[in-house]
Write a protein that holds these residues in place. Structure first.
Motif, PDB file in Angstrom:
ATOM      1  N   PHE A  37       0.846  -1.179   0.000  1.00  0.00           N
ATOM      2  CA  PHE A  37       0.000   0.000   0.000  1.00  0.00           C
ATOM      3  C   PHE A  37       0.890   1.239   0.000  1.00  0.00           C
ATOM      4  O   PHE A  37       2.080   1.147   0.298  1.00  0.00           O
ATOM      5  N   ARG A  38       0.284   2.377  -0.312  1.00  0.00           N
ATOM      6  CA  ARG A  38       1.010   3.629  -0.205  1.00  0.00           C
ATOM      7  C   ARG A  38       0.073   4.715   0.298  1.00  0.00           C
ATOM      8  O   ARG A  38      -1.134   4.642   0.122  1.00  0.00           O
ATOM      9  N   GLN A  39       0.682   5.710   0.921  1.00  0.00           N
ATOM     10  CA  GLN A  39      -0.088   6.821   1.443  1.00  0.00           C
ATOM     11  C   GLN A  39       0.669   8.111   1.217  1.00  0.00           C
ATOM     12  O   GLN A  39       1.766   8.299   1.759  1.00  0.00           O
ATOM     13  N   ALA A  40       0.076   8.977   0.421  1.00  0.00           N
ATOM     14  CA  ALA A  40       0.639  10.300   0.175  1.00  0.00           C
ATOM     15  C   ALA A  40       0.074  11.280   1.197  1.00  0.00           C
ATOM     16  O   ALA A  40      -1.008  11.044   1.751  1.00  0.00           O
ATOM     17  N   PRO A  41       0.759  12.386   1.441  1.00  0.00           N
ATOM     18  CA  PRO A  41       0.267  13.361   2.422  1.00  0.00           C
ATOM     19  C   PRO A  41      -1.147  13.821   2.102  1.00  0.00           C
ATOM     20  O   PRO A  41      -1.447  14.188   0.964  1.00  0.00           O
ATOM     21  N   GLY A  42      -2.018  13.769   3.093  1.00  0.00           N
ATOM     22  CA  GLY A  42      -3.383  14.233   2.928  1.00  0.00           C
ATOM     23  C   GLY A  42      -4.304  13.279   2.194  1.00  0.00           C
ATOM     24  O   GLY A  42      -5.463  13.630   1.925  1.00  0.00           O
ATOM     25  N   LYS A  43      -3.798  12.107   1.855  1.00  0.00           N
ATOM     26  CA  LYS A  43      -4.619  11.142   1.116  1.00  0.00           C
ATOM     27  C   LYS A  43      -4.788   9.853   1.911  1.00  0.00           C
ATOM     28  O   LYS A  43      -4.028   9.565   2.842  1.00  0.00           O
ATOM     29  N   ASP A  44      -5.770   9.076   1.520  1.00  0.00           N
ATOM     30  CA  ASP A  44      -5.990   7.785   2.154  1.00  0.00           C
ATOM     31  C   ASP A  44      -4.930   6.787   1.713  1.00  0.00           C
ATOM     32  O   ASP A  44      -4.318   6.916   0.653  1.00  0.00           O
ATOM     33  N   ARG A  45      -4.759   5.779   2.550  1.00  0.00           N
ATOM     34  CA  ARG A  45      -3.853   4.688   2.171  1.00  0.00           C
ATOM     35  C   ARG A  45      -4.509   3.891   1.038  1.00  0.00           C
ATOM     36  O   ARG A  45      -5.668   3.500   1.125  1.00  0.00           O
ATOM     37  N   PHE A  47      -4.225   0.773  -2.100  1.00  0.00           N
ATOM     38  CA  PHE A  47      -3.643  -0.489  -2.537  1.00  0.00           C
ATOM     39  C   PHE A  47      -2.758  -0.254  -3.757  1.00  0.00           C
ATOM     40  O   PHE A  47      -3.122   0.503  -4.659  1.00  0.00           O
ATOM     41  N   VAL A  48      -1.620  -0.947  -3.784  1.00  0.00           N
ATOM     42  CA  VAL A  48      -0.702  -0.846  -4.919  1.00  0.00           C
ATOM     43  C   VAL A  48      -0.620  -2.186  -5.641  1.00  0.00           C
ATOM     44  O   VAL A  48      -0.797  -2.273  -6.845  1.00  0.00           O
ATOM     45  N   ALA A  49      -0.338  -3.244  -4.874  1.00  0.00           N
ATOM     46  CA  ALA A  49      -0.175  -4.579  -5.454  1.00  0.00           C
ATOM     47  C   ALA A  49      -0.232  -5.606  -4.350  1.00  0.00           C
ATOM     48  O   ALA A  49       0.033  -5.294  -3.184  1.00  0.00           O
ATOM     49  N   GLY A  50      -0.569  -6.829  -4.713  1.00  0.00           N
ATOM     50  CA  GLY A  50      -0.601  -7.898  -3.726  1.00  0.00           C
ATOM     51  C   GLY A  50      -0.264  -9.222  -4.359  1.00  0.00           C
ATOM     52  O   GLY A  50      -0.425  -9.422  -5.569  1.00  0.00           O
ATOM     53  N   ILE A  51       0.230 -10.146  -3.533  1.00  0.00           N
ATOM     54  CA  ILE A  51       0.571 -11.485  -4.008  1.00  0.00           C
ATOM     55  C   ILE A  51       0.096 -12.489  -2.970  1.00  0.00           C
ATOM     56  O   ILE A  51       0.341 -12.329  -1.776  1.00  0.00           O
ATOM     57  N   SER A  52      -0.629 -13.474  -3.443  1.00  0.00           N
ATOM     58  CA  SER A  52      -1.193 -14.453  -2.519  1.00  0.00           C
ATOM     59  C   SER A  52      -0.164 -15.518  -2.154  1.00  0.00           C
ATOM     60  O   SER A  52       0.924 -15.589  -2.734  1.00  0.00           O
ATOM     61  N   TRP A  53      -0.550 -16.367  -1.220  1.00  0.00           N
ATOM     62  CA  TRP A  53       0.325 -17.451  -0.813  1.00  0.00           C
ATOM     63  C   TRP A  53       0.625 -18.372  -1.997  1.00  0.00           C
ATOM     64  O   TRP A  53       1.697 -18.981  -2.051  1.00  0.00           O
ATOM     65  N   SER A  54      -0.310 -18.438  -2.956  1.00  0.00           N
ATOM     66  CA  SER A  54      -0.157 -19.314  -4.115  1.00  0.00           C
ATOM     67  C   SER A  54       0.519 -18.629  -5.289  1.00  0.00           C
ATOM     68  O   SER A  54       0.713 -19.252  -6.331  1.00  0.00           O
ATOM     69  N   GLY A  55       0.846 -17.350  -5.137  1.00  0.00           N
ATOM     70  CA  GLY A  55       1.509 -16.622  -6.213  1.00  0.00           C
ATOM     71  C   GLY A  55       0.572 -15.833  -7.108  1.00  0.00           C
ATOM     72  O   GLY A  55       1.034 -15.201  -8.063  1.00  0.00           O
ATOM     73  N   ASP A  56      -0.735 -15.836  -6.817  1.00  0.00           N
ATOM     74  CA  ASP A  56      -1.657 -15.013  -7.606  1.00  0.00           C
ATOM     75  C   ASP A  56      -1.397 -13.538  -7.309  1.00  0.00           C
ATOM     76  O   ASP A  56      -1.258 -13.150  -6.150  1.00  0.00           O
ATOM     77  N   ILE A  57      -1.366 -12.741  -8.352  1.00  0.00           N
ATOM     78  CA  ILE A  57      -0.970 -11.341  -8.234  1.00  0.00           C
ATOM     79  C   ILE A  57      -2.098 -10.421  -8.666  1.00  0.00           C
ATOM     80  O   ILE A  57      -2.797 -10.692  -9.654  1.00  0.00           O
ATOM     81  N   TYR A  94       3.903   0.916   2.349  1.00  0.00           N
ATOM     82  CA  TYR A  94       3.764  -0.031   3.446  1.00  0.00           C
ATOM     83  C   TYR A  94       3.555  -1.437   2.902  1.00  0.00           C
ATOM     84  O   TYR A  94       2.839  -1.636   1.922  1.00  0.00           O
ATOM     85  N   CYS A  95       4.140  -2.412   3.566  1.00  0.00           N
ATOM     86  CA  CYS A  95       3.783  -3.793   3.276  1.00  0.00           C
ATOM     87  C   CYS A  95       2.867  -4.301   4.377  1.00  0.00           C
ATOM     88  O   CYS A  95       2.887  -3.792   5.509  1.00  0.00           O
ATOM     89  N   ALA A  96       2.049  -5.264   4.037  1.00  0.00           N
ATOM     90  CA  ALA A  96       1.043  -5.769   4.957  1.00  0.00           C
ATOM     91  C   ALA A  96       0.814  -7.257   4.735  1.00  0.00           C
ATOM     92  O   ALA A  96       1.020  -7.761   3.631  1.00  0.00           O
ATOM     93  N   VAL A  97       0.381  -7.915   5.789  1.00  0.00           N
ATOM     94  CA  VAL A  97       0.133  -9.353   5.749  1.00  0.00           C
ATOM     95  C   VAL A  97      -1.284  -9.645   6.219  1.00  0.00           C
ATOM     96  O   VAL A  97      -1.744  -9.081   7.215  1.00  0.00           O
ATOM     97  N   GLU A  98      -1.948 -10.516   5.480  1.00  0.00           N
ATOM     98  CA  GLU A  98      -3.250 -11.010   5.893  1.00  0.00           C
ATOM     99  C   GLU A  98      -3.051 -12.376   6.533  1.00  0.00           C
ATOM    100  O   GLU A  98      -2.398 -13.249   5.936  1.00  0.00           O
ATOM    101  N   SER A  99      -3.593 -12.561   7.709  1.00  0.00           N
ATOM    102  CA  SER A  99      -3.469 -13.851   8.377  1.00  0.00           C
ATOM    103  C   SER A  99      -4.084 -14.942   7.499  1.00  0.00           C
ATOM    104  O   SER A  99      -4.988 -14.671   6.707  1.00  0.00           O
ATOM    105  N   PRO A 100      -3.595 -16.180   7.613  1.00  0.00           N
ATOM    106  CA  PRO A 100      -4.098 -17.266   6.771  1.00  0.00           C
ATOM    107  C   PRO A 100      -5.617 -17.381   6.823  1.00  0.00           C
ATOM    108  O   PRO A 100      -6.230 -17.272   7.881  1.00  0.00           O
ATOM    109  N   THR A 101      -6.209 -17.557   5.647  1.00  0.00           N
ATOM    110  CA  THR A 101      -7.679 -17.553   5.541  1.00  0.00           C
ATOM    111  C   THR A 101      -8.185 -18.832   4.916  1.00  0.00           C
ATOM    112  O   THR A 101      -9.160 -18.834   4.181  1.00  0.00           O
ATOM    113  N   GLY A 102      -7.488 -19.910   5.156  1.00  0.00           N
ATOM    114  CA  GLY A 102      -7.979 -21.182   4.662  1.00  0.00           C
ATOM    115  C   GLY A 102      -7.822 -21.365   3.167  1.00  0.00           C
ATOM    116  O   GLY A 102      -8.657 -22.015   2.536  1.00  0.00           O
TER     117      GLY A 102
END
Length: 127
Positions: A37-45, A47-57, A94-102
């Motif tokens: 994710f990214r956050q510029a001054p005065g703006k909301d955070r 999403f930029v990109a994400g990659i799943s546990w299986s490699g889906d992007i 920012y980088c972020a992690v989602e806890s395992p979701t089955g």
């Protein structure tokens, strides 16, 4: 508890490139969906990109064709290669992690979908 540390930010001229890294502590790194994710001054955070546990992007439209997300599970690290940078890309990333979701292979695209966050890395693109 997982800890995330971003690195690789800095100042670059428009048209240049940067590679961000996100190093994670803890076990079972390969089981997590991860996002940038990214956050510029005065703006909301946002999403930029994400990659799943299986490699889906998944990419946001803003970075598609310029940014590449990848992960190295052996090193507990996620990367964001950013090319053709523009002044509008200036933000704290920012980088972020989602806890395992089955086994879900679609990464969240909103901040509320993530459970752990890094401290952020400043990226500044000069014109």
């Amino acid at each position: 508890q997982m800890q995330l540390v971003e690195s690789g930010g800095g100042l670059v001229q428009a048209g240049g490139s940067l590679r961000l890294s996100c190093s994670a502590s803890g076990r079972m790194f390969s089981s997590y969906n991860m996002g940038w994710f990214r956050q510029a001054p005065g703006k909301d955070r946002e999403f930029v990109a994400g990659i799943s546990w299986s490699g889906d992007i998944t990419y946001a439209a803003s970075g598609k064709g310029r940014f590449t997300v990848s992960r190295d599970n052996a090193k507990n690290t996620m990367f964001l290669q950013m090319n053709s940078l523009e002044p509008d890309d200036t933000a704290v990333y920012y980088c972020a992690v989602e806890s395992p979701t089955g086994g879900k292979v679609t990464v969240p695209i909103t901040p509320s979908g993530y459970d752990y966050w890094g401290q952020g890395a400043q990226v500044t693109v000069s014109s």
